[in-house]
Write a protein that holds these residues in place. Structure first.
Motif: not given
Length: 348
Positions: A312, A316-317, A319-323
């Protein structure tokens, strides 16, 4: 002319010390030319001894061939046979920055009996000097010295292919020496191409429950290897795919794994730089590019909460939703070295 030990020892006009190993004595060295010593490199005498030693140091061959009664020494003004040829020699070594001693492993005597005598006297000497811990590294070619050291109170610290390290804590109270390494470090490479396919492998040697599982390439960090470099190397070794490190997206910490050690496992996001897979036949059964959705839907991943969470995070990474944590090389005055610092940098 024959002479006896008693006549030799009682003579007031004695000018030379003779070997007591033979019935007929011959001069060993001139007493008048030898100063009274308390210590020098390799030898340390107690204050109650007037130690007589040859001008020239003994070679390792001479040291082993020289009998225990080849020298004499003064005790309370009398000359007596001595075993101090070996007993009074300190093992070569050097002080560490914490008040301890590191024994020079390249200058250890080969004879276990000589080593036992020197070690016993060295420990007493270093204790009198209020040293802290002793580090004794015994190479594999001198493994017969290990039981000698253990018998004198040394403890195992760690072992590698070429040596075993033993330690001795001299002061009263619990040992303050650092323990052996407590962790092993592993890495996993999450590699996704522009077709939204994940680079996966099946291991040749695995537990029965993992047979048939497609997983990301994983492995252990080599000695003195960076986390990011280890991830790139493991992917290359197992699949032949060249990659570029992007980020550490997560890491797992678990205890009592191999050899009762703890385990740190870093999941790294990597960018593929090539596409042609070349399988490492020694440890990998198969490798391929698998559609991301197919990879995620594997029963094992769906049923394992930790693996599912890792996937997950990786999605998310993507999709640019996590760094995650990127790599930065920074100097440190603490140890005078360049350190690799992993931290979140959103602007990247």
């Amino acid at each position: 002319m024959e002479c006896s030990c008693s006549s030799l020892l009682s003579s007031n006009s004695m000018e030379t010390i003779y070997s007591t190993q033979f019935s007929c004595f011959k001069p060993l060295f001139d007493l008048k030319s030898i100063p009274k010593l308390t210590s020098f490199k390799g030898i340390s005498a107690k204050a109650s001894y007037d130690t007589c030693v040859p001008k020239k140091g003994l070679s390792s061959i001479d040291e082993q061939q020289l009998g225990a009664a080849d020298l004499v020494y003064h005790v309370n003004g009398k000359i007596n046979p001595s075993f101090l040829t070996r007993d009074l020699r300190i093992l070569d070594g050097f002080d560490d920055e914490y008040g301890g001693v590191i024994v020079d492993s390249e200058r250890l005597p080969a004879n276990p009996n000589v080593f036992a005598s020197m070690l016993r006297f060295s420990v007493s000497h270093w204790k009198a000097k209020e040293k802290k811990g002793i580090w004794l590294k015994l190479p594999v070619e001198k493994s017969d010295l290990v039981p000698v050291a253990v018998k004198q109170g040394f403890e195992y610290h760690h072992a590698e292919k070429g040596y075993v390290m033993l330690t001795y804590w001299l002061p009263e109270g619990p040992s303050m020496l650092p323990a052996n390494a407590s962790h092993q470090v592993g890495v996993g490479g999450f590699v996704v191409n522009d077709k939204n396919e994940v680079l996966v492998v099946q291991e040749k040697h695995c537990a029965p429950s993992f047979v048939g599982l497609w997983k990301i390439p994983t492995g252990f960090i080599d000695e003195s290897e960076e986390i990011y470099a280890g991830a790139v190397r493991e992917v290359k070794e197992e699949t032949g795919i060249d990659t570029e490190f992007l980020e550490v997206v997560a890491f797992r910490h678990v205890h009592n794994v191999a050899f009762e050690k703890s385990d740190l496992f870093f999941i790294c996001m990597l960018k593929p730089l090539s596409t042609r897979i070349i399988v490492d036949g020694h440890e990998i059964q198969a490798a391929k590019w698998m559609p991301l959705i197919e990879f995620v839907e594997q029963p094992f991943i769906q049923q394992d909460s930790m693996f599912k969470k890792v996937i997950d995070i990786c999605i998310a990474r993507l999709g640019g939703c996590y760094c995650g944590l990127s790599v930065h090389q920074l100097p440190s005055r603490f140890d005078g070295k360049i350190s690799t610092l992993y931290y979140n940098c959103i602007d990247n």
